[in-house]
Write a protein that holds these residues in place. Structure first.
Motif, PDB file in Angstrom:
ATOM      1  N   LEU A 106       0.890  -1.114   0.192  1.00  0.00           N
ATOM      2  CA  LEU A 106       0.020  -0.013  -0.056  1.00  0.00           C
ATOM      3  C   LEU A 106       0.766   1.267  -0.046  1.00  0.00           C
ATOM      4  O   LEU A 106       1.868   1.524   0.907  1.00  0.00           O
ATOM      5  CB  LEU A 106      -0.875   0.070   1.199  1.00  0.00           C
ATOM      6  N   TYR A 166     -10.441   8.695   6.592  1.00  0.00           N
ATOM      7  CA  TYR A 166     -11.867   8.587   6.357  1.00  0.00           C
ATOM      8  C   TYR A 166     -12.162   7.717   7.633  1.00  0.00           C
ATOM      9  O   TYR A 166     -13.482   8.130   8.009  1.00  0.00           O
ATOM     10  CB  TYR A 166     -12.064   7.660   5.113  1.00  0.00           C
ATOM     11  N   ILE A 167     -11.588   6.756   8.477  1.00  0.00           N
ATOM     12  CA  ILE A 167     -12.197   5.821   9.304  1.00  0.00           C
ATOM     13  C   ILE A 167     -12.235   6.649  10.613  1.00  0.00           C
ATOM     14  O   ILE A 167     -13.114   6.958  11.365  1.00  0.00           O
ATOM     15  CB  ILE A 167     -11.253   4.439   9.371  1.00  0.00           C
ATOM     16  N   VAL A 194      -7.060   6.393   4.015  1.00  0.00           N
ATOM     17  CA  VAL A 194      -8.041   5.425   4.689  1.00  0.00           C
ATOM     18  C   VAL A 194      -8.333   5.798   6.348  1.00  0.00           C
ATOM     19  O   VAL A 194      -9.178   5.777   6.737  1.00  0.00           O
ATOM     20  CB  VAL A 194      -7.437   4.078   4.292  1.00  0.00           C
ATOM     21  N   SER A 227       0.537   6.641   9.739  1.00  0.00           N
ATOM     22  CA  SER A 227       0.492   6.609   8.519  1.00  0.00           C
ATOM     23  C   SER A 227       2.149   6.589   7.860  1.00  0.00           C
ATOM     24  O   SER A 227       2.270   5.576   7.214  1.00  0.00           O
ATOM     25  CB  SER A 227      -0.042   7.708   7.664  1.00  0.00           C
ATOM     26  N   LEU A 239      -2.424   6.440   0.392  1.00  0.00           N
ATOM     27  CA  LEU A 239      -3.553   5.721   0.212  1.00  0.00           C
ATOM     28  C   LEU A 239      -3.800   5.333   1.915  1.00  0.00           C
ATOM     29  O   LEU A 239      -5.091   5.485   2.331  1.00  0.00           O
ATOM     30  CB  LEU A 239      -3.756   4.595  -0.222  1.00  0.00           C
ATOM     31  N   THR A 240      -3.024   4.887   2.470  1.00  0.00           N
ATOM     32  CA  THR A 240      -2.923   4.428   4.073  1.00  0.00           C
ATOM     33  C   THR A 240      -3.482   5.771   4.924  1.00  0.00           C
ATOM     34  O   THR A 240      -4.403   5.713   5.572  1.00  0.00           O
ATOM     35  CB  THR A 240      -1.749   4.037   4.529  1.00  0.00           C
TER      36      THR A 240
END
Length: 324
Positions: A141, A152-153, A149, A194, A145-146
């Protein structure tokens, strides 16, 4: 040992000399500093006079000598955007990046060591297979992108953690730190996790592979035959020798992590060196670009030199091999 240290320092100075050449080439060939500091209404004659005054028409070797002399005194030029010495701008932003790298390094150490050891001792257990499978996913990954994510979470859906900025900071002797405020720590968590996602899978796999190799060595088999307790064999005899290559790779990766903060700081709007670098690229601020290059290069050279010296001190075979 003294000769070994002298050789490593000489190599470090050579690398910094090469970095200075690269930095001068960027400053000399990218953009026009006169156009950066003058307005549209400035005539061409005035620009030519300013070039003469700034020494931009001198021979290249003369200009490089002047650049090297100024760099040795900590002068890497003036930022066109900030209208301040580029070195002071870099030093102002450095604490944010250093804190981010230290926090991510702490996460890497806390998780990679126990998980790597467990996966080496019990390679066939389901949890070990999950660790190795997760490490493959982590390596695959990209960091941005990590980061997305995680935002978002934990920021959008759960609302537990902030998604950008450094939060509240405290000035201690000129060092702006967010580690002494709860808001600053909350802002640090997501960027640190991250950033650690880049190196954490690598270190888990490295510790596992090195530990498994050490566990198959003759002196470990002899320790089992002597009837030593398993925890002493694992954590004193085996893990101690596992650390030698981990120290070497860790030192190299620490410098690389500083360079990797560019993507992480851009996503989280973390006001550090990586974010500053992207701003300098967008504004064609060559003085800042050169200052960033020299600073990161200096950090990597210093860290790698210290790691080489520590490794040579721990493992005498390295000193003997280097003396041949």
């Amino acid at each position: 040992m003294f000769a070994f240290i002298v050789r490593r320092i000489a190599q470090a100075l050579l690398v910094m000399f090469i970095i200075s050449i690269v930095g001068f080439a960027i400053k000399h060939n990218v953009g026009d500093p006169v156009r950066m500091i003058t307005g549209i209404s400035t005539s061409e004659a005035e620009r030519e006079a300013l070039r003469e005054e700034m020494g931009l028409k001198d021979p290249v070797l003369v200009q490089y000598g002047r650049f090297l002399k100024n760099a040795l005194h900590g002068d890497l030029g003036t930022s066109y955007f900030y209208q301040r010495p580029a070195t002071s701008v870099i030093l102002e932003k450095a604490p944010a990046t250093i804190e981010l790298v230290l926090a991510s390094s702490l996460i890497i150490i806390l998780f990679s060591v126990p998980l790597g050891i467990y996966a080496a001792i019990y390679p066939k257990r389901i949890f070990s297979r999950c660790i190795m499978g997760g490490s493959i996913v982590g390596v695959s990954l990209p960091v941005f992108l990590t980061a997305i994510v995680l935002i978002y979470i934990f920021s959008v859906e759960l609302g537990w953690l902030p998604s950008f900025g450094r939060g509240d900071t405290v000035n201690i002797g000129g060092w702006e730190t967010g580690l002494l405020t709860w808001d600053g720590i909350k802002h640090l968590i997501l960027p640190a996790v991250s950033l650690s996602s880049i190196m954490l899978p690598l270190f888990i796999r490295l510790i596992r592979s090195e530990m498994m190799e050490v566990l198959e060595s003759e002196y470990i088999k002899f320790a089992w035959a002597k009837g030593l307790k398993k925890y002493r064999i694992w954590f004193v005899h085996a893990f101690k020798n596992t650390l030698l290559p981990v120290i070497t790779v860790g030192g190299v990766q620490l410098g690389i992590t500083i360079a990797f903060t560019i993507l992480t700081e851009t996503v989280f709007q973390w006001q550090g060196l990586g974010f500053l670098f992207m701003e300098a690229v967008e504004r064609s601020d060559t003085s800042l670009l050169v200052a960033y290059l020299v600073f990161v290069g200096l950090v990597m050279v210093v860290v790698n030199t210290l790691v080489d010296i520590i490794y040579g001190w721990v493992n005498p075979q390295v000193r003997l091999a280097g003396a041949k």
